[in-house]
Motif scaffolding. Structure first.
Motif, PDB file in Angstrom:
ATOM      1  N   ARG A   9       0.877  -1.185   0.000  1.00  0.00           N
ATOM      2  CA  ARG A   9       0.000   0.000   0.000  1.00  0.00           C
ATOM      3  C   ARG A   9       0.899   1.214   0.000  1.00  0.00           C
ATOM      4  N   TYR A  23      -2.916   3.888  -3.098  1.00  0.00           N
ATOM      5  CA  TYR A  23      -2.867   2.799  -4.080  1.00  0.00           C
ATOM      6  C   TYR A  23      -2.582   1.463  -3.408  1.00  0.00           C
ATOM      7  N   CYS A  24      -3.166   0.412  -3.960  1.00  0.00           N
ATOM      8  CA  CYS A  24      -2.848  -0.968  -3.610  1.00  0.00           C
ATOM      9  C   CYS A  24      -2.999  -1.762  -4.910  1.00  0.00           C
ATOM     10  N   LEU A  27      -4.737  -5.381  -5.257  1.00  0.00           N
ATOM     11  CA  LEU A  27      -6.181  -5.488  -5.023  1.00  0.00           C
ATOM     12  C   LEU A  27      -6.986  -4.546  -5.910  1.00  0.00           C
ATOM     13  N   PHE A  28      -6.406  -3.399  -6.248  1.00  0.00           N
ATOM     14  CA  PHE A  28      -7.106  -2.378  -7.037  1.00  0.00           C
ATOM     15  C   PHE A  28      -6.201  -1.955  -8.197  1.00  0.00           C
ATOM     16  N   TRP A  30      -6.646  -0.781 -11.076  1.00  0.00           N
ATOM     17  CA  TRP A  30      -7.067   0.316 -11.945  1.00  0.00           C
ATOM     18  C   TRP A  30      -6.533   1.672 -11.510  1.00  0.00           C
ATOM     19  N   VAL A  33      -7.450   4.601  -5.208  1.00  0.00           N
ATOM     20  CA  VAL A  33      -8.774   4.238  -4.709  1.00  0.00           C
ATOM     21  C   VAL A  33      -9.289   5.156  -3.611  1.00  0.00           C
ATOM     22  N   CYS A  34      -8.452   6.077  -3.150  1.00  0.00           N
ATOM     23  CA  CYS A  34      -8.902   7.009  -2.129  1.00  0.00           C
ATOM     24  C   CYS A  34      -7.992   8.225  -2.167  1.00  0.00           C
ATOM     25  N   LEU A  49      -9.898   0.403   3.249  1.00  0.00           N
ATOM     26  CA  LEU A  49     -10.395  -0.181   2.001  1.00  0.00           C
ATOM     27  C   LEU A  49      -9.764  -1.538   1.718  1.00  0.00           C
ATOM     28  N   GLU A  53     -11.860  -5.018   1.472  1.00  0.00           N
ATOM     29  CA  GLU A  53     -11.797  -5.834   0.253  1.00  0.00           C
ATOM     30  C   GLU A  53     -11.390  -7.266   0.576  1.00  0.00           C
TER      31      GLU A  53
END
Length: 78
Positions: A9, A23-24, A27-28, A30, A33-34, A49, A53
């Motif tokens: 992260r 960012y992670c 898991l994400f 794209w 995410v925040c 988050l 998840e």
């Protein structure tokens, strides 16, 4: 170790948005995410988050994605 602890992260400043973005990639994939006005705020949100998840995937009986993203290390010449 908790399952979520295996995932990289990170938070970085986004000049275009004038915010810190979390960012992670495992898991994400794209992107961010925040966001937050401080690094700490964005990181707290990101950690929440990631935990949510992982818990959701486990509740659904789905396999967690492998933790493949790692920070780069500086190569020191001999």
């Amino acid at each position: 170790m908790k399952a979520q602890d295996q995932y990289l992260r990170f938070v970085r400043w986004e000049e275009a948005d004038q915010l810190y973005v979390g960012y992670c990639p495992d898991l994400f994939p794209w992107g961010g995410v925040c966001h937050g006005s401080t690094e700490q705020e964005a990181y707290r949100e990101l950690c929440a988050l990631v935990s949510e998840e992982v818990e959701q995937l486990q509740r659904q009986g789905k396999e967690l994605p492998p933790p493949t993203t790692r920070p780069m290390r500086e190569v020191v010449p001999d």
